[in-house]
Motif scaffolding. Structure first.
Motif, PDB file in Angstrom:
ATOM      1  N   LEU A  69       0.858  -1.186   0.000  1.00  0.00           N
ATOM      2  CA  LEU A  69       0.000   0.000   0.000  1.00  0.00           C
ATOM      3  C   LEU A  69       0.892   1.232   0.000  1.00  0.00           C
ATOM      4  N   THR A  70       0.555   2.210  -0.833  1.00  0.00           N
ATOM      5  CA  THR A  70       1.348   3.444  -0.889  1.00  0.00           C
ATOM      6  C   THR A  70       0.426   4.601  -1.252  1.00  0.00           C
ATOM      7  N   ALA A  71       0.996   5.771  -1.437  1.00  0.00           N
ATOM      8  CA  ALA A  71       0.220   6.929  -1.884  1.00  0.00           C
ATOM      9  C   ALA A  71       0.073   6.879  -3.400  1.00  0.00           C
ATOM     10  N   ALA A  72      -1.094   7.277  -3.890  1.00  0.00           N
ATOM     11  CA  ALA A  72      -1.338   7.225  -5.336  1.00  0.00           C
ATOM     12  C   ALA A  72      -0.373   8.112  -6.101  1.00  0.00           C
ATOM     13  N   HIS A  73      -0.006   9.279  -5.541  1.00  0.00           N
ATOM     14  CA  HIS A  73       0.889  10.166  -6.292  1.00  0.00           C
ATOM     15  C   HIS A  73       2.291   9.580  -6.425  1.00  0.00           C
ATOM     16  N   CYS A  74       2.581   8.519  -5.646  1.00  0.00           N
ATOM     17  CA  CYS A  74       3.892   7.860  -5.756  1.00  0.00           C
ATOM     18  C   CYS A  74       3.989   6.955  -6.975  1.00  0.00           C
ATOM     19  N   VAL A  75       2.855   6.560  -7.544  1.00  0.00           N
ATOM     20  CA  VAL A  75       2.860   5.617  -8.667  1.00  0.00           C
ATOM     21  C   VAL A  75       2.080   6.177  -9.851  1.00  0.00           C
ATOM     22  N   THR A  76       2.041   7.494  -9.963  1.00  0.00           N
ATOM     23  CA  THR A  76       1.461   8.160 -11.126  1.00  0.00           C
ATOM     24  C   THR A  76       2.404   9.284 -11.556  1.00  0.00           C
ATOM     25  N   GLY A  77       2.373   9.602 -12.829  1.00  0.00           N
ATOM     26  CA  GLY A  77       3.175  10.715 -13.316  1.00  0.00           C
ATOM     27  C   GLY A  77       4.526  10.337 -13.888  1.00  0.00           C
ATOM     28  N   ALA A  78       4.915   9.075 -13.822  1.00  0.00           N
ATOM     29  CA  ALA A  78       6.169   8.608 -14.433  1.00  0.00           C
ATOM     30  C   ALA A  78       5.861   7.377 -15.277  1.00  0.00           C
ATOM     31  N   ASP A  79       6.832   6.945 -16.071  1.00  0.00           N
ATOM     32  CA  ASP A  79       6.563   5.816 -16.966  1.00  0.00           C
ATOM     33  C   ASP A  79       7.080   4.483 -16.430  1.00  0.00           C
ATOM     34  N   ALA A  80       7.699   4.475 -15.249  1.00  0.00           N
ATOM     35  CA  ALA A  80       8.194   3.222 -14.687  1.00  0.00           C
ATOM     36  C   ALA A  80       8.341   3.361 -13.177  1.00  0.00           C
ATOM     37  N   TYR A  81       8.073   2.261 -12.452  1.00  0.00           N
ATOM     38  CA  TYR A  81       8.149   2.255 -11.000  1.00  0.00           C
ATOM     39  C   TYR A  81       8.826   0.967 -10.541  1.00  0.00           C
ATOM     40  N   ARG A  82       9.447   1.043  -9.371  1.00  0.00           N
ATOM     41  CA  ARG A  82      10.093  -0.130  -8.792  1.00  0.00           C
ATOM     42  C   ARG A  82       9.874  -0.124  -7.276  1.00  0.00           C
ATOM     43  N   VAL A  83       9.649  -1.307  -6.727  1.00  0.00           N
ATOM     44  CA  VAL A  83       9.695  -1.484  -5.276  1.00  0.00           C
ATOM     45  C   VAL A  83      11.131  -1.858  -4.929  1.00  0.00           C
ATOM     46  N   HIS A  84      11.678  -1.180  -3.913  1.00  0.00           N
ATOM     47  CA  HIS A  84      13.101  -1.310  -3.620  1.00  0.00           C
ATOM     48  C   HIS A  84      13.340  -1.641  -2.148  1.00  0.00           C
ATOM     49  N   PHE A  85      14.297  -2.518  -1.898  1.00  0.00           N
ATOM     50  CA  PHE A  85      14.788  -2.795  -0.549  1.00  0.00           C
ATOM     51  C   PHE A  85      16.184  -3.382  -0.688  1.00  0.00           C
ATOM     52  N   ARG A  86      16.831  -3.609   0.435  1.00  0.00           N
ATOM     53  CA  ARG A  86      18.138  -4.269   0.443  1.00  0.00           C
ATOM     54  C   ARG A  86      18.004  -5.644   1.046  1.00  0.00           C
ATOM     55  N   ASP A  87      18.681  -6.614   0.444  1.00  0.00           N
ATOM     56  CA  ASP A  87      18.585  -7.989   0.927  1.00  0.00           C
ATOM     57  C   ASP A  87      19.455  -8.190   2.164  1.00  0.00           C
ATOM     58  N   GLY A  88      19.524  -9.436   2.629  1.00  0.00           N
ATOM     59  CA  GLY A  88      20.268  -9.737   3.842  1.00  0.00           C
ATOM     60  C   GLY A  88      21.741  -9.402   3.754  1.00  0.00           C
ATOM     61  N   ALA A  89      22.280  -9.370   2.543  1.00  0.00           N
ATOM     62  CA  ALA A  89      23.690  -9.025   2.347  1.00  0.00           C
ATOM     63  C   ALA A  89      23.888  -7.532   2.114  1.00  0.00           C
ATOM     64  N   GLY A  90      22.795  -6.774   2.176  1.00  0.00           N
ATOM     65  CA  GLY A  90      22.891  -5.336   1.957  1.00  0.00           C
ATOM     66  C   GLY A  90      22.869  -4.923   0.507  1.00  0.00           C
TER      67      GLY A  90
END
Length: 261
Positions: A69-90
């Motif tokens: 769940l996120t804010a709608a303005h975070c996933v509108t207005g651009a042509d590509a989106y990614r969910v990002h995090f760092r794994d256990g190794a950083g």
């Protein structure tokens, strides 16, 4: 999940540092917790970053292993989106969303036009997040009253304008205020008249939780004072009034959210 090669990882870091600032004025959408503390508790365990191709940074709340769940303005207005995090190794991980559903009552021009808008969106991932993530629990309670304690969390900047400080989850204790009276869609938070703090660049889409740790709202907007764009008040969209949208979307995906009161 797509892992970044060293060059791509450097480019991601560069994009995050240079382009994280999306606030064009004190009344633009909030994208960081200034005055906050580093946090690795339950809110952090249920949170990811949401990036767009323009270099914009937001936060997101994990509702299921493959739903955010996120804010709608975070996933509108651009042509590509990614969910990002760092794994256990950083190492940085980028995930291309499988599907993005915008709340039908989201209005991207609501601030300028002074119209009501429900700034929420759900992001479906192509595969589950690692088991180190935990699903947040949403509050089905009525809108919190003025003075109620809340905790704001997000991946944004530690200080306004310092975009190199994004990428660390921070939390800040705040209180509900009612500058325009009680809200049915929105909640406003402040940090006291003499203490500056709140959401800023990078925090949109992040959690606003009550004293029990239940997510009451999703951060969407920040207001500053004078030349500051952040630090005076923070606005979030309440989740309880939008339960039909959240549950209906997740049900179609074969998932369900955790709710409590």
């Amino acid at each position: 999940m797509k892992r970044l090669l060293p060059h791509a990882a450097r480019r991601l870091a560069w994009m995050t540092c240079v382009f994280a600032g999306l606030l064009a004025s004190a009344r633009m959408p909030a994208e960081a917790v200034i005055g906050g503390r580093e946090d690795a508790g339950p809110l952090a365990e249920a949170s990811v970053m949401v990036l767009n191709a323009r270099g914009g940074v937001c936060s997101g709340i994990v509702l299921a292993p493959d739903a955010v769940l996120t804010a709608a303005h975070c996933v509108t207005g651009a042509d590509a989106y990614r969910v990002h995090f760092r794994d256990g190794a950083g190492e940085p991980v980028l995930i291309v969303p499988r599907e993005v559903i915008i709340h039908p009552r989201y209005d991207r021009d609501a601030i300028k036009a002074r119209r009501q808008s429900v700034d929420l969106a759900l992001v479906r991932l192509p595969e589950p997040l690692p088991p180190t993530f935990a699903a947040a629990t949403l509050s089905r309670a009525a809108a919190p009253r003025e003075g109620a304690p809340m905790t704001l969390g997000g991946w944004g900047v530690a200080a306004e304008g310092d975009h190199r400080s994004t990428g660390t989850f921070r939390a800040l204790d705040m209180s509900v205020v009612e500058p325009y009276g009680p809200g049915r869609i929105l909640v406003w938070l402040a940090n006291g008249p003499k203490r500056r703090g709140g959401a800023c660049d990078g925090d949109s889409g992040g959690p606003i939780a009550d004293a029990a740790g239940l997510v009451v709202a999703v951060t969407g907007f920040a207001r500053g004072e004078g030349r500051d764009r952040c630090g005076l008040m923070t606005q979030g969209t309440l989740v309880a009034p939008e339960r039909a949208f959240i549950d209906g979307t997740l049900r179609r995906w074969g998932r369900e959210a955790n709710w409590a009161e």
